[in-house]
Write a protein that holds these residues in place. Sequence first.
Motif, PDB file in Angstrom:
ATOM      1  N   LEU A  77       0.907  -1.268  -0.066  1.00  0.00           N
ATOM      2  CA  LEU A  77       0.123  -0.039  -0.076  1.00  0.00           C
ATOM      3  C   LEU A  77       0.839   1.201  -0.039  1.00  0.00           C
ATOM      4  CD1 LEU A  77      -2.791  -0.950   2.592  1.00  0.00           C
ATOM      5  CD2 LEU A  77      -2.882  -1.310  -0.061  1.00  0.00           C
ATOM      6  N   GLU A  78       1.878   1.209  -0.316  1.00  0.00           N
ATOM      7  CA  GLU A  78       3.055   2.384  -0.567  1.00  0.00           C
ATOM      8  C   GLU A  78       2.290   3.363  -1.504  1.00  0.00           C
ATOM      9  OE1 GLU A  78       7.576   3.242  -1.219  1.00  0.00           O
ATOM     10  OE2 GLU A  78       6.933   1.188  -1.377  1.00  0.00           O
ATOM     11  N   ARG A 117      -0.373   4.820  -0.776  1.00  0.00           N
ATOM     12  CA  ARG A 117      -1.803   5.239  -0.351  1.00  0.00           C
ATOM     13  C   ARG A 117      -1.912   6.011   0.831  1.00  0.00           C
ATOM     14  NH1 ARG A 117      -5.021   1.347  -3.264  1.00  0.00           N
ATOM     15  NH2 ARG A 117      -4.002   0.991  -4.894  1.00  0.00           N
ATOM     16  N   PRO A 118      -3.158   6.487   1.310  1.00  0.00           N
ATOM     17  CA  PRO A 118      -3.324   7.269   2.446  1.00  0.00           C
ATOM     18  C   PRO A 118      -2.811   6.543   3.772  1.00  0.00           C
ATOM     19  CG  PRO A 118      -5.324   7.352   1.212  1.00  0.00           C
ATOM     20  CD  PRO A 118      -4.289   6.496   0.326  1.00  0.00           C
ATOM     21  N   GLU A 119      -2.288   7.306   4.615  1.00  0.00           N
ATOM     22  CA  GLU A 119      -1.679   6.444   5.817  1.00  0.00           C
ATOM     23  C   GLU A 119      -2.660   5.733   6.634  1.00  0.00           C
ATOM     24  OE1 GLU A 119       1.593   5.554   8.569  1.00  0.00           O
ATOM     25  OE2 GLU A 119       1.555   6.397   6.198  1.00  0.00           O
ATOM     26  N   ILE A 124      -5.302   4.292   5.939  1.00  0.00           N
ATOM     27  CA  ILE A 124      -5.858   3.028   5.498  1.00  0.00           C
ATOM     28  C   ILE A 124      -4.418   1.855   5.682  1.00  0.00           C
ATOM     29  CG2 ILE A 124      -5.949   1.480   3.234  1.00  0.00           C
ATOM     30  CD1 ILE A 124      -7.017   3.941   1.874  1.00  0.00           C
TER      31      ILE A 124
END
Length: 309
Positions: free
Chosen positions: A240-241, A243-245, A247
């Motif tokens: 998930l690099e 992506r919003p923290e 999440i």
Amino acid sequence: MSERTHDGGVAVTAAPSPDESLPAADLAAKYGLAVSGARPSLVEYVRQLWGRRHFILAFSQAKLTAQYSQAKLGQLWQVATPLLNAAVYYAIFGLILDASRGMSHDTYVPFLVTGVFVFTFTQSSLMSGVRAISGNLGLVRALHFPRAALPISFSLQQLQQLLFSMIVVFLVVIGFGNYPRLSWLLILPALVLQFLFNTGLALIVARMGAKTPDLAQLMPFILRTWMYASGVMFSINHMLEGRPEWIVRVLQANPAAVYMDLMRYALIDGYGAVNLPPHVWALALGWAVVVFCGGFVYFWKAEERYGRG
């Protein structure tokens, strides 16, 4: 007492019993009677469970022995099943989909094997827990004992199975260059907390499954979805690099991910603290205490209804 009949005879009738005028509750109290199968107090329920501790252990061991009694490989399936699953996941996610991004081959294989075995512990506890009452109605109706003994026994059975399987996990981890070190001692508290969490979940689904047996058919789909969201086959951080923290943090706080990450951190040299969510031990303890205590009380509240109807 006597009274005259219509033909001039005398009929003798018994005098009314003093008890006949008493309400049912007072009559029961007078003679020390109690409702059969009534739910005891929570403290008394815990005391009864402690008194059945030898039964719980013996029942779990008997179930473990009988689990693969019809298979030629017997108890080896305890290890072979999760290993085969890990091999399939490695072929699909590790080689084809490149889910190992951010990790070397020597790190990814122990990462995957550890995740599969640890998640299988939770998965098996829930699958056996959902049938703990509905699948043992004969025992529930024939004997009087605290019904929580059944889901607890099944969770204990899965713990014993995992401990046996951990020998293979150790061999895989060592085979890829991760040798025993002090961090391996973290395995013990991590497993204790996961066992408490699993037992709490097993108690919850046992009550739900006792009322709705069809839940056992739905559970594999729920568990499969949970597995894909827990980072069994991939690192949540790397996948998930960008992506919003929030999440990433929500998925990392998922209890299945928390216990897998603790085991990976303890066993794998290349899996550092950067891969763990903040306050990971507080999360692990919180999930274990809240789910176990909540699940125990939730199950206890329906104690008198199990096996009826």
